[in-house]
Design an enzyme around this catalytic site. Structure first.
Site, PDB file in Angstrom:
ATOM      1  N   CYS A   5       0.852  -1.192   0.000  1.00 20.96           N
ATOM      2  CA  CYS A   5       0.000   0.000   0.000  1.00 20.96           C
ATOM      3  C   CYS A   5       0.888   1.243   0.000  1.00 20.96           C
ATOM      4  O   CYS A   5       2.111   1.157   0.140  1.00 20.96           O
ATOM      5  CB  CYS A   5      -0.909   0.017   1.231  1.00 20.96           C
ATOM      6  SG  CYS A   5      -1.922  -1.452   1.421  1.00 20.96           S
ATOM      7  N   ARG A  55       1.157   1.494  -5.927  1.00 21.73           N
ATOM      8  CA  ARG A  55       1.295   0.574  -4.796  1.00 21.73           C
ATOM      9  C   ARG A  55      -0.045  -0.002  -4.339  1.00 21.73           C
ATOM     10  O   ARG A  55      -0.081  -0.903  -3.496  1.00 21.73           O
ATOM     11  CB  ARG A  55       1.964   1.282  -3.613  1.00 21.73           C
ATOM     12  CG  ARG A  55       3.360   1.790  -3.890  1.00 21.73           C
ATOM     13  CD  ARG A  55       3.987   2.396  -2.654  1.00 21.73           C
ATOM     14  NE  ARG A  55       4.165   1.398  -1.620  1.00 21.73           N
ATOM     15  CZ  ARG A  55       5.238   0.622  -1.498  1.00 21.73           C
ATOM     16  NH1 ARG A  55       6.232   0.720  -2.375  1.00 21.73           N
ATOM     17  NH2 ARG A  55       5.331  -0.259  -0.516  1.00 21.73           N
ATOM     18  N   TRP A  67      -3.875  -1.674  -1.321  1.00 24.83           N
ATOM     19  CA  TRP A  67      -3.873  -2.940  -2.056  1.00 24.83           C
ATOM     20  C   TRP A  67      -4.400  -3.981  -1.079  1.00 24.83           C
ATOM     21  O   TRP A  67      -3.786  -4.251  -0.060  1.00 24.83           O
ATOM     22  CB  TRP A  67      -2.455  -3.273  -2.505  1.00 24.83           C
ATOM     23  CG  TRP A  67      -2.343  -4.555  -3.285  1.00 24.83           C
ATOM     24  CD1 TRP A  67      -2.196  -5.815  -2.797  1.00 24.83           C
ATOM     25  CD2 TRP A  67      -2.351  -4.686  -4.699  1.00 24.83           C
ATOM     26  NE1 TRP A  67      -2.115  -6.716  -3.816  1.00 24.83           N
ATOM     27  CE2 TRP A  67      -2.209  -6.060  -4.997  1.00 24.83           C
ATOM     28  CE3 TRP A  67      -2.481  -3.768  -5.753  1.00 24.83           C
ATOM     29  CZ2 TRP A  67      -2.175  -6.541  -6.307  1.00 24.83           C
ATOM     30  CZ3 TRP A  67      -2.442  -4.259  -7.051  1.00 24.83           C
ATOM     31  CH2 TRP A  67      -2.288  -5.621  -7.317  1.00 24.83           C
ATOM     32  N   ASN A  76       0.989   0.340   5.941  1.00 22.56           N
ATOM     33  CA  ASN A  76       1.440  -0.480   4.816  1.00 22.56           C
ATOM     34  C   ASN A  76       2.155  -1.687   5.398  1.00 22.56           C
ATOM     35  O   ASN A  76       3.128  -1.540   6.139  1.00 22.56           O
ATOM     36  CB  ASN A  76       2.393   0.311   3.910  1.00 22.56           C
ATOM     37  CG  ASN A  76       3.068  -0.582   2.879  1.00 22.56           C
ATOM     38  OD1 ASN A  76       2.473  -1.543   2.392  1.00 22.56           O
ATOM     39  ND2 ASN A  76       4.317  -0.275   2.553  1.00 22.56           N
ATOM     40  N   GLY A  77       1.688  -2.889   5.063  1.00 29.26           N
ATOM     41  CA  GLY A  77       2.312  -4.097   5.582  1.00 29.26           C
ATOM     42  C   GLY A  77       1.268  -5.099   5.996  1.00 29.26           C
ATOM     43  O   GLY A  77       0.077  -4.973   5.653  1.00 29.26           O
ATOM     44  N   GLU A  95      11.813 -18.756 -20.595  1.00 32.34           N
ATOM     45  CA  GLU A  95      11.591 -17.380 -20.149  1.00 32.34           C
ATOM     46  C   GLU A  95      12.780 -16.495 -20.470  1.00 32.34           C
ATOM     47  O   GLU A  95      12.616 -15.341 -20.892  1.00 32.34           O
ATOM     48  CB  GLU A  95      11.298 -17.378 -18.643  1.00 32.34           C
ATOM     49  CG  GLU A  95      11.125 -15.995 -18.016  1.00 32.34           C
ATOM     50  CD  GLU A  95       9.961 -15.200 -18.560  1.00 32.34           C
ATOM     51  OE1 GLU A  95       9.884 -13.997 -18.239  1.00 32.34           O
ATOM     52  OE2 GLU A  95       9.117 -15.758 -19.294  1.00 32.34           O
ATOM     53  N   LYS A 152      12.563 -13.174 -22.891  1.00 30.59           N
ATOM     54  CA  LYS A 152      12.968 -11.831 -22.463  1.00 30.59           C
ATOM     55  C   LYS A 152      13.923 -11.211 -23.478  1.00 30.59           C
ATOM     56  O   LYS A 152      13.813 -10.032 -23.812  1.00 30.59           O
ATOM     57  CB  LYS A 152      13.629 -11.884 -21.083  1.00 30.59           C
ATOM     58  CG  LYS A 152      12.669 -12.051 -19.941  1.00 30.59           C
ATOM     59  CD  LYS A 152      11.815 -10.815 -19.751  1.00 30.59           C
ATOM     60  CE  LYS A 152      10.510 -11.158 -19.063  1.00 30.59           C
ATOM     61  NZ  LYS A 152       9.517 -11.829 -19.898  1.00 30.59           N
ATOM     62  N   GLU A 174      11.975 -10.264 -26.623  1.00 34.13           N
ATOM     63  CA  GLU A 174      11.028  -9.173 -26.406  1.00 34.13           C
ATOM     64  C   GLU A 174      11.678  -7.801 -26.458  1.00 34.13           C
ATOM     65  O   GLU A 174      11.128  -6.862 -27.038  1.00 34.13           O
ATOM     66  CB  GLU A 174      10.344  -9.325 -25.037  1.00 34.13           C
ATOM     67  CG  GLU A 174       9.256 -10.368 -24.968  1.00 34.13           C
ATOM     68  CD  GLU A 174       8.643 -10.442 -23.580  1.00 34.13           C
ATOM     69  OE1 GLU A 174       7.408 -10.460 -23.486  1.00 34.13           O
ATOM     70  OE2 GLU A 174       9.391 -10.471 -22.587  1.00 34.13           O
ATOM     71  N   HIS A 225      18.168 -33.091 -31.170  1.00 35.46           N
ATOM     72  CA  HIS A 225      17.049 -33.413 -32.049  1.00 35.46           C
ATOM     73  C   HIS A 225      16.711 -32.235 -32.964  1.00 35.46           C
ATOM     74  O   HIS A 225      15.549 -32.053 -33.331  1.00 35.46           O
ATOM     75  CB  HIS A 225      15.830 -33.822 -31.225  1.00 35.46           C
ATOM     76  CG  HIS A 225      16.003 -35.109 -30.500  1.00 35.46           C
ATOM     77  ND1 HIS A 225      15.752 -36.339 -31.076  1.00 35.46           N
ATOM     78  CD2 HIS A 225      16.441 -35.376 -29.255  1.00 35.46           C
ATOM     79  CE1 HIS A 225      16.012 -37.299 -30.211  1.00 35.46           C
ATOM     80  NE2 HIS A 225      16.427 -36.743 -29.087  1.00 35.46           N
ATOM     81  N   LYS A 255       1.411  -4.251 -22.706  1.00 36.49           N
ATOM     82  CA  LYS A 255       1.535  -4.844 -21.375  1.00 36.49           C
ATOM     83  C   LYS A 255       0.476  -5.912 -21.140  1.00 36.49           C
ATOM     84  O   LYS A 255       0.751  -6.958 -20.560  1.00 36.49           O
ATOM     85  CB  LYS A 255       1.422  -3.749 -20.307  1.00 36.49           C
ATOM     86  CG  LYS A 255       1.635  -4.262 -18.877  1.00 36.49           C
ATOM     87  CD  LYS A 255       3.033  -4.822 -18.693  1.00 36.49           C
ATOM     88  CE  LYS A 255       3.239  -5.366 -17.302  1.00 36.49           C
ATOM     89  NZ  LYS A 255       4.500  -6.106 -17.186  1.00 36.49           N
TER      90      LYS A 255
END
Length: 609
Positions: free
Chosen positions: A2, A27, A74, A98-99, A482, A486, A489, A505, A604
């Site tokens: 948050c 956040r 959040w 926050n936490g 991945e 990256k 991209e 192969h 995105k």
């Protein structure tokens, strides 16, 4: 995750707080609120949804004062709602936080036995009630806060006001970020620099276990125990744009470095180490239901599909249940075999990916149960699923996903523990061991980020390569995929990820002295097999970059370049081994002059088919 803002001075607190919250909305954006002091009286406004809803409310019902606190949320404990929005009040005390308070359940029960009445589902409300309770016997507001904070277990950054001591504001930190801005006669508190940079560049960075007390146009710093300390202000010479990026050149690099905190946020409050299990607050399935499934379908697109592939290894290993992994756009068109005994797990950062959402609906149409893994609260996928495991990566701006991917892997690990405990394939002791290992993950990620300079050197050597081959086996095969994705991209270099055993192969025909081959060859149960693949690549004059366990003399002899990784449990290794691959793609792309944060032709979130 948050955002909090506090202000005390001579200006209109509302404008400063709202301006700061706008810079912190990344956040959290499922609710927001503000409290100001006006002649010793609280004025509180809260609103569900994005910050603009709070702004509209304030136009109708303004608040006034020169001291105040604000929050953008959040959701962790409690769904997004006005009731669960911060600030939270108990008696004369108001708190933003926050936490996550891990022992809030026991604290709440104790306070309720003393007559306290709670209005929200949040862990934060416990803090305000606990301070209010301590005020009964403590000699001062300050002492009541100190006594209350000593009883909290977990992470917090808090800003606190007291109607009976209305010229004082208190801030404290343990495990969550907090910065204090200083200007003559004025003080600013925030979760991140951008929130207050337009007001001052003199900043004090709070450390864990510290408190700041603002009164009489002064600030006093101390430990929570009460020991006075001296804090030195730093001058922040950042442009506004650089401040939004946290001082980093690109959002992608900032987000790579945010991964330790994102991992902590995703596991925070969910681990039950004593019981050897995890609590997943929005799962909406009990152990009996979890144990009843006969098959699991993981569905996703792009990077999230790579996370799903790792999830297959984790769940089959720990839970002994068949797992299928589907690309969402294929799942929805192939008439999949789904029944009421099938658990469908769509994975999406945004929660709005069109193909994944359509696959979810297809699974529901065939009577499957759905548990989503998602980063965005109240997104379409999270709303339509039967249950959801939220990752707490925070806002990810860079198009190439980094911290969202790692937190998806963490969420899958949490699910595997919970599912294994429900099915009886993980006993209490094993669960405790897995939780202990997961607790150490942020430290492993932090340690691996120290490779950045070495990765940058290697990037400079290979930035002109036309092709890359990434190899991995077992649970690290998806990480090879991945890493290759990256690089494609953001640098526009052709790259392929392969299971290493498949190299001969077909892909081996491409290998020559001009092709870098990146081999994930840490010490695990397929380590010897990876050594064989490296030898075969070297026999064709490949340029081998190895990701290897620190101190491995065999890999050091065989590979041209080595990135040394810390020792780690094998099933956690994907979350750590991906870090140098993210950094390599980043540094190659930067040196090739590519637009790292907004690569060509990509968006995105893919919200159309």
């Amino acid at each position: 995750m948050c955002g909090i803002v506090g202000y005390t001075g001579k200006q209109d607190a509302t404008k400063i707080i709202i301006s700061g919250l706008k810079k912190l909305e990344y956040r959290g954006y499922d609710s927001a609120g503000i409290c100001t002091m006006n002649s010793g009286n609280f004025e509180i406004r809260r609103s569900e949804g994005k910050l603009v809803n709070l702004e509209r409310l304030l136009m109708k019902e303004p608040v006034f004062g020169t001291i105040g606190i604000g929050h953008t949320r959040w959701a962790t404990h409690g769904k997004p709602s006005e009731t669960n929005a911060h600030p939270h009040r108990a008696g004369s005390v108001v708190v933003v936080h926050n936490g996550i308070i891990e022992n809030y359940g026991s604290l709440r029960s104790d306070l309720e036995s003393k007559g306290h009445i709670f209005k929200s589902e949040t862990d934060t409300e416990v803090i305000s009630h606990l301070i209010d309770e301590k005020l009964i016997t403590a000699g001062s507001f300050e002492q009541a806060v100190r006594l209350a904070l000593r009883e909290l277990h977990g992470a917090y950054a808090v800003c606190i006001l007291n109607e009976k001591d209305w010229k004082t504001m208190i801030a404290a930190k343990q495990g969550s970020p907090m910065v204090i801005g200083i200007r003559k006669g004025e003080y600013f508190v925030a979760s991140d620099i951008p929130a207050i940079l337009s007001h001052t560049r003199e900043m004090v960075f709070m450390d864990d276990g510290e408190m700041a007390i603002f009164r009489n146009d002064k600030v006093e710093f101390s430990t929570i125990a009460g020991e006075p300390i001296k804090k030195k202000a730093s001058f922040i010479d950042w442009s506004p744009l650089k401040a939004e990026k946290g001082g980093y050149t690109h959002f992608m690099l900032k987000e790579i470095y945010e991964q330790p905190e994102a991992v902590r946020d995703t596991i925070a409050g969910r681990l039950r180490e004593e019981e050897g299990t995890v609590a997943l607050e929005n799962l909406n399935l009990d152990d009996k239901a979890l144990a009843s499934f006969e098959k699991i379908c993981l569905i996703a697109c792009g990077t999230s599909w790579h996370a799903a592939l790792v999830g297959k290894y984790l769940i089959e290993e720990h839970c002994r249940i068949p797992v299928e992994v589907d690309i969402a756009s294929e799942f929805r068109y192939r008439n999949p075999l789904v029944s009421e005994k099938t658990l469908i797990i769509p994975i999406s950062q945004s929660g709005e990916t069109a193909d994944t959402l359509a696959a979810l609906r297809e699974g529901r149409r065939k009577n499957g149960k759905v548990i989503a893994i998602c980063n965005v609260v109240d997104s379409s996928i999270s709303r339509e699923a039967d249950g959801v495991i939220y990752t707490h990566a925070g806002l990810e701006i860079g198009v190439a996903s980094t911290k969202a991917f790692v937190t998806q892997l963490v969420a899958l690990h949490l699910l595997a523990i919970r599912l294994g405990r429900a099915r009886g394939t993980i006993d209490r002791k094993k669960g405790q061991e897995m939780i202990a290992a997961l607790t150490g993950l942020p430290r492993l990620v932090e340690q691996t980020l120290k490779l950045n300079a070495r990765v940058e050197e290697i990037a400079c050597e290979y930035l002109n390569a036309r092709d890359f081959l990434y190899l991995g086996r077992g649970i690290n095969y998806p990480i090879a995929l991945e890493g290759a994705l990256k690089l494609k991209e953001i640098s526009y270099i052709h790259a392929e990820g392969y299971p290493a055993g498949e190299m001969k192969h077909g892909p081996i025909a491409l290998i020559d002295e001009h092709m870098p081959v990146l081999a994930i060859s840490v010490r695990d149960h397929v380590y010897d097999k990876m050594l064989s693949q490296i030898e075969q690549a070297k026999a064709r004059n490949a340029l081998v970059i190895a990701v290897a366990t620190e101190g491995d003399p065999i890999v050091a002899e065989k590979a041209d370049r080595v990135l040394w990784m810390p020792e780690m449990p094998e099933l956690l290794s994907p979350m750590v081994n991906v870090i140098p691959l993210q950094l390599l793609a980043y540094h190659i792309a930067v040196r090739r002059g590519a637009d790292v944060d907004q690569p060509r032709n990509l968006a995105k979130s893919v919200t159309v088919e």
